[in-house]
Design a protein around this motif. Sequence first.
Motif, mmCIF file in Angstrom:
data_model
loop_
_atom_site.group_PDB
_atom_site.id
_atom_site.type_symbol
_atom_site.label_atom_id
_atom_site.label_comp_id
_atom_site.label_asym_id
_atom_site.label_seq_id
_atom_site.Cartn_x
_atom_site.Cartn_y
_atom_site.Cartn_z
ATOM 1 N N ALA A 86 27.767 34.019 49.829
ATOM 2 C CA ALA A 86 27.400 35.389 50.213
ATOM 3 C C ALA A 86 27.412 36.291 48.991
ATOM 4 C CB ALA A 86 28.365 35.913 51.266
ATOM 5 N N GLU A 87 26.287 36.908 48.700
ATOM 6 C CA GLU A 87 26.152 37.884 47.623
ATOM 7 C C GLU A 87 25.596 39.172 48.225
ATOM 8 O OE1 GLU A 87 27.021 38.110 44.584
ATOM 9 O OE2 GLU A 87 27.281 36.101 43.740
ATOM 10 N N ARG A 88 25.607 40.251 47.431
ATOM 11 C CA ARG A 88 25.159 41.541 47.949
ATOM 12 C C ARG A 88 24.593 42.384 46.819
ATOM 13 N NH1 ARG A 88 26.319 43.877 52.690
ATOM 14 N NH2 ARG A 88 26.094 46.138 52.909
ATOM 15 N N VAL A 89 23.548 43.140 47.110
ATOM 16 C CA VAL A 89 23.079 44.155 46.163
ATOM 17 C C VAL A 89 24.032 45.341 46.282
ATOM 18 C CG1 VAL A 89 21.212 45.730 45.558
ATOM 19 C CG2 VAL A 89 20.683 43.388 46.262
ATOM 20 N N ARG A 90 24.755 45.591 45.206
ATOM 21 C CA ARG A 90 25.838 46.581 45.271
ATOM 22 C C ARG A 90 25.358 48.012 45.110
ATOM 23 N NH1 ARG A 90 28.916 44.202 40.437
ATOM 24 N NH2 ARG A 90 26.777 43.574 39.952
#
Length: 547
Positions: free
Chosen positions: A123-127
Amino acid sequence: MRVSEVIGRTLAGRGVEVFFGLVGSGNFSVVEALRAGGARFYSSRHECGAVSMADGYARASGEVGVCSVHQGPGFTNALTGLTEAAKNRTPLVLLAADTPPSALWSNFKLDQGALARTTGAIAERVRGPETAAEDAARALRRARVERRPVVLNIPIDLVERDLPDGEAPRERPELRAPRPAEGSVAAVADLLAASERPVIVAGRGAALSGAREALESLGERVGAILATSAMGHGLFAGSPYAVGIAGGFASPLAVELLGQADAVLAFGASLNHWTARHGRLFSSTANIAQVDLDEEAIGALHRADVGVVGDAGATARALAEELEGRGVQKTGFRTREVAREISARRWREEPYEDEGTAEFVDPRTFSIALDDLLPAERTVATDSGHFLGYPAMYLEVPDHHGFVFPNAFQSVGLGLACGIGAAVGRPERLAVAAVGDGGALMALGELETAARYRLPMVVAIYNDAAYGAEVHHFGPMGRSVDEARFPETDFAALARAAGAEGITVRSPEDLAPVKEWLGRRDGPLVIDAKVNPDVRAEWLEEAFRAH
């Protein structure tokens, strides 16, 4: 530049040429931006199909698969395909729109990161706008390096925001496969030096490392016969000492030879109960060495006397060097007699009683006839179900990229979409989606996808009008299987309604139109093979032992 644009440019600039998905309001701008960056977009009819297309594309081409979906239900629709890709360790990036943290009462509110981790994905996210390029680059790199799906959640309140001036993501160095420890290499070399009948079993890990040449060289030095797991099928295609798939799909000759081995070397293969036939494939006195990058995998599912943490190719080369230094060179299994026997006893040469009737074709006869008709340069993508063994046993493939086997999660309904992805990923090869009638109906919308893009692929449907595995499992127990049987479906008519070509096959002679289609290949061809529902697949007996 907007956040969506920088994501699109970052991915396209790092080699993403093709992506799949289903457009919704949440991911519309990202899809638009990635297309503007130069990537070709293929739109599915269901998000699970979109992820499976990206999965099939990655397996067939060797590139990272990329997919884009809407938030909430768009993401949850993708979960089965995502789980298959995660369990298979497919390098894939899923660009998932996401609700912003401030949207407490949105209908789409969902912890997508937690769900992604549950499937085994990263799981990654555009911060934020200032990190969008870095976040996109990191997701793509992690997918490539860790060989796992990465879900990049993109909050919808960020995509239209302007990007502040900042530095481009820094380039990271290329990594080399780790070399195994000298002591581990020596231990396996000792095992091989004492062996007279060694076997090399290569799994998906060996295929991913590009280890064919190194493993064949090692096999030649020690006189080993070569086999693969189902996930590594095709790795040794054309080798005179390759016996095909080990396990439930193994030919009678493969079972015989593998059972004679006094040393078994598993490279990037977990030796699960399918591959090892529930622990009965190899002799109890055989020494087992297992090579894997994941130390937790060694000895987890099967006894291992020696374990090596290392890349399959690097380990095979190190072993060959060690054995050469010791002056070890053996004949082992590699005699002319064994080579002749392997050549003469492939699955298609094994005798069987043809159970074709006026109404039904024998699935084995159908598979052999199809294999004879289709060009050698092909990619075979399977689904899951009772029919599953026939493509693996009878349809030859040119290499490991030629066999797409979405059965890490054992879900029915993923094969058609994987075949579409394979057709896009390797257009120079004929893609063949081999599916059952249950899986075909589950994924029926994607038949329109194949027709819409005029993909020159074959969809071979083994149609027994049933969930055959359940029929053949519970029927012999005296249980009623009426709920697992269905009225006959006319897939040829459904194909034509979707814009594809369709033929019905009840005998090998009914395949004659395939020859004419091969000369055109101007769109998908659906083959509705009415297979005899009374024929029980050879591999099921082994499969049922797990229950």
